[in-house]
Scaffold this active site. Structure first.
Site, PDB file in Angstrom:
ATOM      1  N   ASP A 111       0.883  -1.161   0.000  1.00 26.96           N
ATOM      2  CA  ASP A 111       0.000   0.000   0.000  1.00 26.96           C
ATOM      3  C   ASP A 111       0.916   1.205   0.000  1.00 26.96           C
ATOM      4  O   ASP A 111       1.896   1.269   0.755  1.00 26.96           O
ATOM      5  CB  ASP A 111      -0.929   0.026   1.203  1.00 26.96           C
ATOM      6  CG  ASP A 111      -2.061   1.021   0.971  1.00 26.96           C
ATOM      7  OD1 ASP A 111      -2.775   0.883  -0.029  1.00 26.96           O
ATOM      8  OD2 ASP A 111      -2.218   1.959   1.782  1.00 26.96           O
TER       9      ASP A 111
ATOM     10  N   LYS B 235      14.900   4.864 -10.574  1.00 21.57           N
ATOM     11  CA  LYS B 235      13.789   5.067  -9.629  1.00 21.57           C
ATOM     12  C   LYS B 235      13.796   3.972  -8.560  1.00 21.57           C
ATOM     13  O   LYS B 235      13.706   4.250  -7.367  1.00 21.57           O
ATOM     14  CB  LYS B 235      12.443   5.093 -10.374  1.00 21.57           C
ATOM     15  CG  LYS B 235      11.263   5.280  -9.425  1.00 21.57           C
ATOM     16  CD  LYS B 235       9.895   5.194 -10.085  1.00 21.57           C
ATOM     17  CE  LYS B 235       8.806   5.149  -8.995  1.00 21.57           C
ATOM     18  NZ  LYS B 235       7.459   4.888  -9.495  1.00 21.57           N
TER      19      LYS B 235
ATOM     20  N   HIS C 100      10.565   4.730  -2.537  1.00 27.52           N
ATOM     21  CA  HIS C 100       9.885   4.133  -1.382  1.00 27.52           C
ATOM     22  C   HIS C 100       9.655   2.639  -1.606  1.00 27.52           C
ATOM     23  O   HIS C 100       9.930   1.818  -0.743  1.00 27.52           O
ATOM     24  CB  HIS C 100       8.558   4.874  -1.150  1.00 27.52           C
ATOM     25  CG  HIS C 100       7.677   4.970  -2.379  1.00 27.52           C
ATOM     26  ND1 HIS C 100       8.174   5.235  -3.636  1.00 27.52           N
ATOM     27  CD2 HIS C 100       6.340   4.812  -2.560  1.00 27.52           C
ATOM     28  CE1 HIS C 100       7.184   5.233  -4.522  1.00 27.52           C
ATOM     29  NE2 HIS C 100       6.062   4.977  -3.889  1.00 27.52           N
TER      30      HIS C 100
HETATM   31  P1  ITT Z   1      -3.513  -1.925  -5.587  1.00 29.68           P
HETATM   32  O1  ITT Z   1      -4.264  -1.436  -4.372  1.00 29.68           O
HETATM   33  O2  ITT Z   1      -4.278  -2.926  -6.390  1.00 29.68           O
HETATM   34  O3  ITT Z   1      -2.125  -2.400  -5.250  1.00 29.68           O
HETATM   35  P2  ITT Z   1      -3.482   0.892  -6.291  1.00 29.68           P
HETATM   36  O4  ITT Z   1      -2.918   1.684  -7.438  1.00 29.68           O
HETATM   37  O5  ITT Z   1      -4.925   1.166  -5.897  1.00 29.68           O
HETATM   38  O6  ITT Z   1      -3.284  -0.668  -6.601  1.00 29.68           O
HETATM   39  P3  ITT Z   1      -2.633   1.900  -3.719  1.00 29.68           P
HETATM   40  O7  ITT Z   1      -3.980   1.759  -3.083  1.00 29.68           O
HETATM   41  O8  ITT Z   1      -1.431   1.469  -2.926  1.00 29.68           O
HETATM   42  O9  ITT Z   1      -2.535   1.075  -5.079  1.00 29.68           O
HETATM   43  O10 ITT Z   1      -2.472   3.418  -4.185  1.00 29.68           O
HETATM   44  C1  ITT Z   1      -1.241   3.855  -4.567  1.00 29.68           C
HETATM   45  C2  ITT Z   1      -1.388   5.162  -5.334  1.00 29.68           C
HETATM   46  O11 ITT Z   1      -0.376   6.057  -4.864  1.00 29.68           O
HETATM   47  C3  ITT Z   1      -1.104   4.933  -6.799  1.00 29.68           C
HETATM   48  O12 ITT Z   1      -2.291   4.669  -7.526  1.00 29.68           O
HETATM   49  C4  ITT Z   1      -0.446   6.235  -7.202  1.00 29.68           C
HETATM   50  O13 ITT Z   1      -1.416   7.211  -7.451  1.00 29.68           O
HETATM   51  C5  ITT Z   1       0.324   6.606  -5.941  1.00 29.68           C
HETATM   52  N1  ITT Z   1       1.681   6.020  -5.976  1.00 29.68           N
HETATM   53  C6  ITT Z   1       2.164   5.008  -5.213  1.00 29.68           C
HETATM   54  N2  ITT Z   1       3.420   4.699  -5.557  1.00 29.68           N
HETATM   55  C7  ITT Z   1       3.743   5.534  -6.557  1.00 29.68           C
HETATM   56  C8  ITT Z   1       4.895   5.688  -7.340  1.00 29.68           C
HETATM   57  O14 ITT Z   1       5.963   4.915  -7.196  1.00 29.68           O
HETATM   58  N3  ITT Z   1       4.886   6.640  -8.269  1.00 29.68           N
HETATM   59  C9  ITT Z   1       3.815   7.424  -8.461  1.00 29.68           C
HETATM   60  N4  ITT Z   1       2.665   7.335  -7.781  1.00 29.68           N
HETATM   61  C10 ITT Z   1       2.627   6.383  -6.823  1.00 29.68           C
END
Ligand code: ITT
Length: 192
Positions: free
Chosen positions: A67, A169, A174
């Site tokens: 997450d 990257k 993170h």
């Molecule tokens: P899953 O829950 O199915 O894994 P998701 O995209 O909904 O997919 P998250 O709930 O963890 O995943 O939301 C993460 C969001 O945060 C993601 O959609 C991006 O908008 C942002 N994000 C996370 N990591 C990122 C990254 O490395 N680069 C850019 N944006 C990122």
């Protein structure tokens, strides 16, 4: 090694393959098949566990999930755990446009990406969280990465996260840091 991945985000699977393969060797990452669980916790840590537990319950196989999101200081940490659905559409372009709009005229651009990486097996549950500091740009740049990458200027970098190569990257992000630490931990555990 075979791992089920509790995510519906193809960009994450691509990044995880690159991050984990050097640490764990030949890897078979299998996307979770069941229905996506509701991510209703208020922390990255708990939401990562919700996703990994659901995929483990469904597959019976050792599972990883993440997450993640971005916390912006001037917005009191928003969008945080709601990063994927900050704008109503949930589209990357709309999320980044809304964030830029909410920071119009704001001088403090400090932000950090957060990733909670979870591993769930029959033997136990493990979560590791890492952060990536930077600032929010005034306009998007770059075509790589996903999500907020085009407007994230990593600390010490002359370019946005979307202008970095995947390897660059992953070496500082993170997700790269959290899953490298998780892979090192997994490598010390007995295989199932
Ligand atoms: P899953 O829950 O199915 O894994 P998701 O995209 O909904 O997919 P998250 O709930 O963890 O995943 O939301 C993460 C969001 O945060 C993601 O959609 C991006 O908008 C942002 N994000 C996370 N990591 C990122 C990254 O490395 N680069 C850019 N944006 C990122």
């Amino acid at each position: 090694m075979k791992l089920v991945v509790g995510t519906r985000n193809a960009h994450k699977i691509a990044e995880l393959t690159e991050i984990l393969t050097p640490a764990l060797g030949a890897l078979d990452l299998v996307p979770a098949q069941g229905e996506a669980p509701e991510e209703d916790a208020t922390t990255f840590y708990e939401n990562a566990l919700i996703k990994a537990r659901a995929a483990f319950a469904d597959s019976g196989h050792p599972t990883i999930a993440d997450d993640s999101g971005i916390e912006v200081r001037a917005l009191g940490g928003q969008p945080g755990v709601r990063s994927a659905r900050y704008a109503a559409s949930g589209l990357d372009e709309d999320n980044t446009a809304l964030l830029l709009k909410n920071l119009e005229g704001v001088e403090d651009r400090q932000a950090e990406f957060v990733c909670a990486a979870a591993y769930v097996t029959a033997r136990g549950e493990y979560v590791i969280e890492r952060r990536w500091e930077g600032t929010i740009a005034h306009a998007p740049s770059g075509g790589g990465g996903f999500g907020y990458d085009p407007i994230f200027l990593p600390e010490g970098s002359a370019v946005s996260a979307a202008e970095m190569s995947p390897a660059e990257k992953n070496s500082v992000s993170h997700r790269g840091q959290a899953f490298l630490a998780l892979a090192e931990l997994i490598a010390t555990l007995p295989t199932e």
